[in-house]
Design an enzyme around this catalytic site. Structure first.
Site, PDB file in Angstrom:
ATOM      1  CB  VAL A 101      -0.955   0.026   1.226  1.00 30.13           C
ATOM      2  CG1 VAL A 101      -1.850   1.256   1.192  1.00 30.13           C
ATOM      3  CG2 VAL A 101      -1.795  -1.237   1.300  1.00 30.13           C
ATOM      4  CB  CYS A 102       2.262   3.144   2.820  1.00 29.33           C
ATOM      5  SG  CYS A 102       0.638   3.327   3.611  1.00 29.33           S
ATOM      6  CG  LEU A 103       7.370   0.566  -1.281  1.00 28.37           C
ATOM      7  CD1 LEU A 103       8.227   1.821  -1.211  1.00 28.37           C
ATOM      8  CD2 LEU A 103       8.180  -0.661  -0.924  1.00 28.37           C
TER       9      LEU A 103
END
Length: 195
Positions: A101-103
């Protein structure tokens, strides 16, 4: 860019051992500092859910306040993009939690905006090995280059004749380089070969 390396995020990582992950994150942060790499720190909902960024990062950049966001994709936060644009670099190295997600999302966004993107796979982690691996495949297929934190350190050092970063590189290796670091310690203690 070090994205969302926070306690709540680490608790759910199952793709990597948490102690090894924290070691790798610390090695990466120290590498960026040693080589004066412009570094952006981000967090997500630090005060209400995820907690402050890991001390392994904050202690390396004690005066830097992470950009705290609500959006999962850091690239959707105008403060992050503004900071990236201020550096005037076309290459970006990103590590983050969670990989899927956040990468993944800022990596894909950065590629879409024309950046050459490298992601540090062993300073990132997913909620399962499969989610991490699938995100790595997806980012790689989109054009991002996977690297490890130690690979990054040694690529930046490139030549042991670069004395301005020689001792700092060896210090990072000793502290975070696992068996390689132990080898450096051993060679110095037994033979006085490395200072």
């Amino acid at each position: 860019m070090l994205t969302d390396h926070q306690p709540q995020m680490v608790f759910s990582v199952q793709s990597h051992d948490s102690a090894l992950l924290r070691n790798n994150i610390a090695g990466l942060a120290k590498t960026a500092k040693l080589f004066r790499i412009p570094t952006i720190l981000t967090s997500i909902t630090a005060a209400t859910f995820s907690g402050k960024i890991l001390s392994e990062i904050q202690s390396v950049f004690p005066d830097q306040i992470p950009i705290d966001r609500t959006t999962m994709n850091a690239w959707e936060d105008p403060r992050v993009v503004r900071q990236i644009n201020e550096y005037r670099k076309r290459k970006i190295v990103i590590a983050g939690l969670w990989t899927e997600v956040c990468l993944l999302e800022p990596v894909l966004s950065a590629i879409s905006d024309g950046y050459e993107v490298y992601f540090v796979s062993d300073a990132s982690g997913g909620v399962s090995k499969e989610t991490h691996d699938m995100a790595v495949i997806r980012m790689t297929q989109a054009g991002a280059t996977p690297i490890t934190w130690l690979q990054y350190l040694l690529e930046l050092q490139r030549d042991w004749a670069h004395k301005e970063t020689y001792n700092g590189t060896l210090d990072i290796v000793r502290q975070h380089g696992g068996a390689y670091g132990l080898g450096v310690i051993y060679a110095n203690e037994m033979f006085g070969l490395i200072t």
